[in-house]
Design an enzyme around this catalytic site. Sequence first.
Site, PDB file in Angstrom:
ATOM      1  N   LYS A  52      -8.671   7.451  -4.814  1.00  0.00           N
ATOM      2  CA  LYS A  52      -8.585   7.135  -3.381  1.00  0.00           C
ATOM      3  C   LYS A  52      -9.606   7.944  -2.593  1.00  0.00           C
ATOM      4  O   LYS A  52     -10.269   7.429  -1.692  1.00  0.00           O
ATOM      5  CB  LYS A  52      -7.151   7.387  -2.872  1.00  0.00           C
ATOM      6  CG  LYS A  52      -6.169   6.342  -3.380  1.00  0.00           C
ATOM      7  CD  LYS A  52      -4.710   6.664  -3.109  1.00  0.00           C
ATOM      8  CE  LYS A  52      -3.814   5.639  -3.810  1.00  0.00           C
ATOM      9  NZ  LYS A  52      -2.386   5.863  -3.679  1.00  0.00           N
ATOM     10  N   GLN A  96       1.548  10.368  -1.904  1.00  0.00           N
ATOM     11  CA  GLN A  96       1.545   9.765  -3.240  1.00  0.00           C
ATOM     12  C   GLN A  96       2.940   9.839  -3.859  1.00  0.00           C
ATOM     13  O   GLN A  96       3.575  10.894  -3.882  1.00  0.00           O
ATOM     14  CB  GLN A  96       0.507  10.465  -4.133  1.00  0.00           C
ATOM     15  CG  GLN A  96       0.305   9.806  -5.481  1.00  0.00           C
ATOM     16  CD  GLN A  96      -0.319   8.402  -5.402  1.00  0.00           C
ATOM     17  OE1 GLN A  96      -1.039   8.083  -4.457  1.00  0.00           O
ATOM     18  NE2 GLN A  96      -0.038   7.565  -6.372  1.00  0.00           N
ATOM     19  N   ASP A 119      -0.050   2.760   3.728  1.00  0.00           N
ATOM     20  CA  ASP A 119       0.589   2.246   2.513  1.00  0.00           C
ATOM     21  C   ASP A 119       1.490   1.046   2.831  1.00  0.00           C
ATOM     22  O   ASP A 119       1.873   0.293   1.934  1.00  0.00           O
ATOM     23  CB  ASP A 119       1.481   3.326   1.876  1.00  0.00           C
ATOM     24  CG  ASP A 119       0.829   3.983   0.671  1.00  0.00           C
ATOM     25  OD1 ASP A 119      -0.026   3.352   0.034  1.00  0.00           O
ATOM     26  OD2 ASP A 119       1.200   5.139   0.375  1.00  0.00           O
TER      27      ASP A 119
HETATM   28  N1  GUN Z   1       2.369   5.470  -6.399  1.00  0.00           N
HETATM   29  C1  GUN Z   1       2.027   4.356  -7.084  1.00  0.00           C
HETATM   30  N2  GUN Z   1       1.411   3.472  -6.255  1.00  0.00           N
HETATM   31  C2  GUN Z   1       1.383   4.038  -5.037  1.00  0.00           C
HETATM   32  C3  GUN Z   1       0.867   3.609  -3.784  1.00  0.00           C
HETATM   33  O1  GUN Z   1       0.334   2.507  -3.600  1.00  0.00           O
HETATM   34  N3  GUN Z   1       1.027   4.483  -2.755  1.00  0.00           N
HETATM   35  C4  GUN Z   1       1.624   5.684  -2.906  1.00  0.00           C
HETATM   36  N4  GUN Z   1       1.742   6.461  -1.830  1.00  0.00           N
HETATM   37  N5  GUN Z   1       2.117   6.105  -4.063  1.00  0.00           N
HETATM   38  C5  GUN Z   1       1.980   5.289  -5.126  1.00  0.00           C
END
Ligand code: GUN
Length: 291
Positions: A52, A96, A119
């Site tokens: 990211k 996350q 998100d």
């Molecule tokens: N863990 C797995 N996929 C995601 C996601 O798209 N966002 C976040 N914050 N955590 C994750």
Amino acid sequence: MQLIDGKATAKAIKEEIKLEVQKLVHAGRRPPHLAAILVGHDGGSETYVAYKIKDCEEVGFKSTLIRFEEDVLEQELLEKIQELNRDPGLDGFIVQLPLPGHIREQKVIETINPAKDVDGFHPVNVGRTVIGLPSFISATPFGIIELLKRYKIETSGKNCVIVGRSNIVGRPMSILMSQKSINATVTVAHSRTRDLEELCASADILIAALGAPGFIKEHMVKEGAVVIDVGTTRVPSSETKSGFRLKGDVVFNEVAPKCAFITPVPGGVGPMTRVSLLSNTVLAAKGNIFN
Ligand code: GUN
């Protein structure tokens, strides 16, 4: 059969975002700024967050990584979120997941300002999606919709079967597919669904999002169907540097010859999920969702 190339599509979208950032900066604005909170040192989460941050750099965003140790108190995490909510120099942020067991994940999600929830996990964003208002849509469903649009795949009146009902993929996907702009007839299948194989075989559009490698086999797919494989399970592999490879929910070799369109794993939905977070951050920076 046409392969849906998520990798190439995501690359094209990244170029569009890069240009958009240049336009914003040219107009005297600061570049979009995304922050990620990472708790602990889970290998998968470390990798995803690193991607990211790298993606942000590639399109000219500012990015900030905020780390906490595994034993951080929930209160400390919530206070950091409140601080980020107030920070006018930050457009959006993500926490996350998964989080350590002593932290209430839902409490964390609901503490995020919905206007910075890139998100799309906050109930305000989920609710706004349900009633068709502008909202942040979680990255995987957002990416799939974008693929369907860019490949001009007919959805109106089609029978869409979604296998999996998770809050971040299956459920929002079902809402989006039934919206007026898409107009599919949607069935959400799950572990208690009866006659699942026949149901899948009746789908014009089959979206496999259950996280069971190789679950969808040839006899479960109709001739001419569109198959979207959301599965990205890590399985051990002696052929890769990392020691694992990603395996989809669909047995690609069996299923692909029957399909009108199909996404591969890797290189299908995964890259689109990554780029969708960037798209949401641009929307946040421009104030396009809440204003
Ligand atoms: N863990 C797995 N996929 C995601 C996601 O798209 N966002 C976040 N914050 N955590 C994750």
